[in-house]
Scaffold this active site. Sequence first.
Site, PDB file in Angstrom:
ATOM      1  N   HIS A 187       0.844  -1.205   0.000  1.00 31.76           N
ATOM      2  CA  HIS A 187       0.000   0.000   0.000  1.00 31.76           C
ATOM      3  C   HIS A 187       0.878   1.253   0.000  1.00 31.76           C
ATOM      4  CE1 HIS A 187      -3.155  -2.546   2.322  1.00 31.76           C
ATOM      5  NE2 HIS A 187      -3.658  -2.321   1.114  1.00 31.76           N
TER       6      HIS A 187
ATOM      7  N   LYS B 293     -15.692  -7.763   4.332  1.00 29.32           N
ATOM      8  CA  LYS B 293     -14.558  -8.215   5.141  1.00 29.32           C
ATOM      9  C   LYS B 293     -14.807  -7.981   6.631  1.00 29.32           C
ATOM     10  CE  LYS B 293     -11.043  -7.232   1.626  1.00 29.32           C
ATOM     11  NZ  LYS B 293      -9.933  -6.327   1.238  1.00 29.32           N
TER      12      LYS B 293
ATOM     13  N   ARG C 256      -1.999  -5.623  -8.248  1.00 25.85           N
ATOM     14  CA  ARG C 256      -0.876  -6.534  -7.985  1.00 25.85           C
ATOM     15  C   ARG C 256      -0.705  -7.574  -9.076  1.00 25.85           C
ATOM     16  NH1 ARG C 256      -3.175  -8.005  -2.190  1.00 25.85           N
ATOM     17  NH2 ARG C 256      -4.980  -7.952  -3.554  1.00 25.85           N
TER      18      ARG C 256
ATOM     19  N   SER D 265      -3.070  -7.638   2.965  1.00 26.52           N
ATOM     20  CA  SER D 265      -3.333  -7.477   4.410  1.00 26.52           C
ATOM     21  C   SER D 265      -3.834  -8.782   5.007  1.00 26.52           C
ATOM     22  CB  SER D 265      -4.378  -6.388   4.633  1.00 26.52           C
ATOM     23  OG  SER D 265      -3.917  -5.159   4.170  1.00 26.52           O
TER      24      SER D 265
HETATM   25  O1  PNS Z   1      -8.794  -2.631   0.499  1.00 30.69           O
HETATM   26  P1  PNS Z   1     -10.112  -3.071  -0.103  1.00 30.69           P
HETATM   27  O2  PNS Z   1     -10.938  -3.828   0.899  1.00 30.69           O
HETATM   28  O3  PNS Z   1      -9.929  -3.817  -1.401  1.00 30.69           O
HETATM   29  O4  PNS Z   1     -10.883  -1.720  -0.478  1.00 30.69           O
HETATM   30  C1  PNS Z   1     -12.221  -1.767  -0.917  1.00 30.69           C
HETATM   31  C2  PNS Z   1     -12.888  -0.422  -0.621  1.00 30.69           C
HETATM   32  C3  PNS Z   1     -12.864  -0.153   0.865  1.00 30.69           C
HETATM   33  C4  PNS Z   1     -12.149   0.666  -1.377  1.00 30.69           C
HETATM   34  C5  PNS Z   1     -14.358  -0.533  -1.134  1.00 30.69           C
HETATM   35  O5  PNS Z   1     -15.009  -1.583  -0.472  1.00 30.69           O
HETATM   36  C6  PNS Z   1     -15.115   0.783  -0.930  1.00 30.69           C
HETATM   37  O6  PNS Z   1     -14.959   1.691  -1.725  1.00 30.69           O
HETATM   38  N1  PNS Z   1     -15.921   0.863   0.158  1.00 30.69           N
HETATM   39  C7  PNS Z   1     -16.668   2.040   0.485  1.00 30.69           C
HETATM   40  C8  PNS Z   1     -18.160   1.849   0.108  1.00 30.69           C
HETATM   41  C9  PNS Z   1     -18.346   1.975  -1.396  1.00 30.69           C
HETATM   42  O7  PNS Z   1     -18.165   3.013  -1.987  1.00 30.69           O
HETATM   43  N2  PNS Z   1     -18.745   0.824  -2.026  1.00 30.69           N
HETATM   44  C10 PNS Z   1     -18.986   0.765  -3.450  1.00 30.69           C
HETATM   45  C11 PNS Z   1     -17.723   0.411  -4.221  1.00 30.69           C
HETATM   46  S1  PNS Z   1     -18.021   0.410  -5.971  1.00 30.69           S
END
Ligand code: PNS
Length: 159
Positions: free
Chosen positions: A17, A41, A90, A127
């Site tokens: 990250h 998650k 990645r 993570s």
């Molecule tokens: O590190 P991650 O878990 O891959 O990140 C995913 C994250 C947190 C960026 C995504 O779940 C997110 O944007 N969550 C906020 C809610 C949202 O906007 N959801 C719609 C995504 S299209």
Amino acid sequence: MRKAVCPGSFDPITNGHLDVIERASGLFDEVTIAVLVNSTKTGLFSIDERIAMAKDAASHLPNVRVDTWSGLLVDYCKTHDIRAIVKGLRAVSDFDYELQMAQMNLQLKGVDTLLMATKPAYSFLSSSLVREIARYGGDVSALVPSGVHKALKAKAGGN
Ligand code: PNS
């Protein structure tokens, strides 16, 4: 001012990250690490703990700030006048998931996503693997910032 957001669960933030955040900070005037909730998650660290670790890890980057938000990422972007989302890619296995979110965020509010290729040295790093290795006492010191390493040792008993 050109602003970008690096969003994620950051549970915890890893060297992978941080590499993407460092490179984004060279491309934009201001970069926000947005610690968000991924509803698919379950977490090891609280949001406050993740924020503290991200702040510590990025303390050497003067144009990087850390924030959190409990709603949609695109609403955060609109509220803060941020036009670009930067995420690390990645491997091909990340692509479908990242492309789907990128296209949804574009559809929802016209926010663009830039997928940054990670350094090959970090292509295996996640993570979730860091949490698992730490939980079983493995050595994650080369994979995470030193503050995260300490926090994992305190929380999960890792080396
Ligand atoms: O590190 P991650 O878990 O891959 O990140 C995913 C994250 C947190 C960026 C995504 O779940 C997110 O944007 N969550 C906020 C809610 C949202 O906007 N959801 C719609 C995504 S299209």
